[in-house]
Design an enzyme around this catalytic site. Sequence first.
Site, short mmCIF file in Angstrom:
data_model
loop_
_atom_site.label_atom_id
_atom_site.label_comp_id
_atom_site.label_asym_id
_atom_site.label_seq_id
_atom_site.Cartn_x
_atom_site.Cartn_y
_atom_site.Cartn_z
CG MET A 31 -8.82 -3.85 -6.00
SD MET A 31 -7.78 -4.76 -5.71
CE MET A 31 -7.75 -3.49 -3.84
CG HIS A 64 0.08 -8.21 -4.39
ND1 HIS A 64 -1.03 -8.35 -5.74
CD2 HIS A 64 -0.58 -7.33 -3.52
CE1 HIS A 64 -1.78 -7.23 -5.16
NE2 HIS A 64 -1.29 -6.94 -4.34
CG ASP A 83 -0.67 -3.64 -2.41
OD1 ASP A 83 -1.06 -3.64 -2.78
OD2 ASP A 83 -0.80 -4.58 -1.15
CG ASP A 142 -4.90 -7.14 -3.22
OD1 ASP A 142 -5.22 -7.49 -1.89
OD2 ASP A 142 -4.90 -5.85 -4.05
CG HIS A 178 -2.23 -3.44 -6.84
ND1 HIS A 178 -3.34 -3.47 -5.70
CD2 HIS A 178 -2.79 -2.60 -7.54
CE1 HIS A 178 -4.23 -3.39 -5.46
NE2 HIS A 178 -4.16 -2.44 -6.81
CB SER A 190 -0.59 -7.88 0.42
OG SER A 190 -0.56 -6.86 0.67
CG MET A 216 -3.99 0.95 -5.28
SD MET A 216 -3.55 0.71 -3.42
CE MET A 216 -2.46 -1.08 -3.83
CG MET A 219 -1.05 2.28 -1.47
SD MET A 219 -2.10 2.57 -0.14
CE MET A 219 -1.78 0.79 0.35
C1 DX5 Z 1 -5.28 -2.85 -0.82
C2 DX5 Z 1 -4.35 -3.52 -1.36
C3 DX5 Z 1 -4.14 -5.03 -1.15
C4 DX5 Z 1 -3.67 -4.65 0.39
C5 DX5 Z 1 -4.35 -6.16 0.79
O1 DX5 Z 1 -5.47 -2.25 -1.18
O2 DX5 Z 1 -4.75 -3.90 -2.77
O3 DX5 Z 1 -3.39 -5.77 -1.04
O4 DX5 Z 1 -3.05 -5.04 1.19
O5 DX5 Z 1 -4.38 -6.03 2.59
P1 DX5 Z 1 -5.20 -7.54 3.52
O6 DX5 Z 1 -5.32 -9.16 2.66
O7 DX5 Z 1 -4.27 -6.60 4.97
O8 DX5 Z 1 -6.73 -7.29 2.88
ZN ZN Z 2 -3.62 -4.91 -3.65
#
Ligand code: DX5
Ligand code: ZN
Length: 235
Positions: A150, A46, A48, A185, A79, A21, A81, A50
């Site tokens: 998740m 991956h 992320d 994840d 991904h 990620s 969010m 947000m």
């Molecule tokens: C959280 C994200 C993850 C995050 C995972 O909202 O969806 O992808 O980056 O991070 P680690 O592996 O550091 O827990």
């Molecule tokens: Zn993620």
Amino acid sequence: MSGQRGNPWQRLGPGPLIAPSLLAADFMRVGEMVSAAVAGGADVLHVDIMDGHFVPNLSMGPGFVQSARAFTDCPLDVHIMVTDALYYAERFAEAGADSVTFHIEADSDPQAVIDLLRRRGLGVGLTLRPGTPAETLRPFIDQVDMVLVMTVEPGYGGQRFMEDQLPKIRQVRSWLGPARRLEVDGGINPATARACAQAGADVFVAGVGVFRSGDIPGAIAALRASATEGAAERR
Ligand code: DX5
Ligand code: ZN
């Protein structure tokens, strides 16, 4: 660049897939870190996203994905969010995502998001927060390439793995059958990857565990070894 694009979940071989990620990368050195991850065997990257609304944090936008797309051939799973999943699924498809994973809790009609991604030939990933029951995915499960369970509350990297999500992984795997992907994840390290693989996960996202490890290829290899062991121990 070979430029081969298209649904990565159907294109990649079986076995555990490791998806570092980029949220945990040093953003001043992100190209270097992507190169190390890809050379170290990352199967998917991956990304992320947000929106500061669906989750109380902001990350990157379509411009980041566009730059990543031009930089590497490694499949990009985005991904999202975000509250407006339909709008942003299209923006990230345009930016060069190979797959988009969206939340069942978003405001958009899940069917409309699935239809958009299919029309564009992208991978379709569906996900849910830890507190959302697996049953909410059921009406859509036959139409997706991948379900992301998740294992932390979305919004931040570096959180602790939630063991109480293991039964959900088992449940979702029983619905997906053996062929489709089940991703985890949040808080993934070799020990938690093994537990998730035992429960039926086959795609492992890791942010801090890879990019803050000091040994990106070593961390990817360790995750793959543990996930492979866990898959062999599945019961
Ligand atoms: C959280 C994200 C993850 C995050 C995972 O909202 O969806 O992808 O980056 O991070 P680690 O592996 O550091 O827990
Ligand atoms: Zn993620």
